[in-house]
Design an enzyme around this catalytic site. Sequence first.
Site, PDB file in Angstrom:
ATOM      1  N   GLU A 207       0.816  -1.226   0.000  1.00 23.36           N
ATOM      2  CA  GLU A 207       0.000   0.000   0.000  1.00 23.36           C
ATOM      3  C   GLU A 207       0.845   1.269   0.000  1.00 23.36           C
ATOM      4  OE1 GLU A 207      -3.692   2.067   2.494  1.00 23.36           O
ATOM      5  OE2 GLU A 207      -3.179  -0.043   2.800  1.00 23.36           O
ATOM      6  N   LYS A 223      -8.652  -1.290   1.061  1.00 28.65           N
ATOM      7  CA  LYS A 223      -9.711  -1.689   2.000  1.00 28.65           C
ATOM      8  C   LYS A 223     -10.570  -2.731   1.308  1.00 28.65           C
ATOM      9  CE  LYS A 223      -9.805  -0.044   6.093  1.00 28.65           C
ATOM     10  NZ  LYS A 223      -8.944  -0.935   6.814  1.00 28.65           N
TER      11      LYS A 223
END
Length: 402
Positions: A207, A223
């Site tokens: 990420e 997410k």
Amino acid sequence: MRKNGPDGVEALPLTRVDAPAAPHGCRDRLVERERLEWRLADGGDPAALAEAFLTAHGLTADDLNRPAAHHPDRPCGAALYVSAAAGAILAAGHPGAPSPAPALPDLAVVVYDHAAAPAPAAPAPGPWWVGPWTPSWSDRQHADAVAAVRAAIGRGDVYQVNLVGHAAAPYTGDPRPALARLARLPGARYGGTLHGPGWTIGSASPETLIALHAGRLVTRPIKGTRPATGAGRRELLASAKERAEHIMIVDLERNDLARVAATGSVTVDELFAVRRWCDLWQAESTISATCADGLGLADLLRAVCPGGSVTGAPKLAALDVVAACEPAGRGASMGALGWIGPGHLDLGLTIRTAAADGHLLHAWAGGGITWDSDPDAEVAEAAAKARPVRAALGGDPAPAYR
């Protein structure tokens, strides 16, 4: 606070620099010039300290938009690490429970020059043993924390909170080769290590917390998670719960970028793209913006730390809930680790991250909690995220939380 030149740091051998996002063409020709280590107990503003330290050593951290070119006779750049607790301090939020690995700094900045010759080949790893992992909470306690977050959502205190658990294991041998193996996990966009006297951090993070290239800021929040099967991918794409959770974080990250961007320049370039990390599908979005004129590193870190995807919404209220629910601090996880060099910056969010102090390995894993979260499913998701990290470290690949 420790501010040392290479001779003041533990006598580490000259080895290939493995910090995430360090330039590949320079990694075997870098030598540490200077480092700064800071811990919460030192007081002060870690973002301001990092900016001033880098600027004093020839890196234009006080104006990230200032034109700068990579040059072999000047500093190549610096590894930059910011813990989740330091990020919370920057946001004027609660730093959470004490770190289970107090040897780790909360801020580390390591400036590198170009060496005249390549670093020698690393010696073969010696004997390595990892003992049983001990979690900081049980499955039942983890599930109860999920229920507590749902209660806070029901009261209207928060919309979403990311809960993170910790586990530790004894080891013998040099932890650096084991932590370096994390970089080889599939999808580890920010794979690499950083170490100092008595500590090592290893990352397999996919990420992007924040990147800056050619005046463009980019963040890529993740997410939503499912097993990396055909059915798992279809389920993730069809899940209203996962999509709603994801959109909340995209909105939060858009707001964070807007604080340091040219007015009206924030865009969502890609929404809810499904990508693979090890044996998991994850949903990722890409948000970008034009960097505001004169933006310095300190203001950028204050805007994006701690990362919204590992905190929740609203961010400050979520930090309060995290502090109330998590029995162990986040240590090396859920912070930032990457590289800043002439004309660019690239920091990964330290998910899928482990660390070693003098006696223990530490690993963290968790997930976002919404009103629709099922406690048992959240416990299982955290275990699925922890499993590849533990396996790479050479320990029992069973779930981290029992």
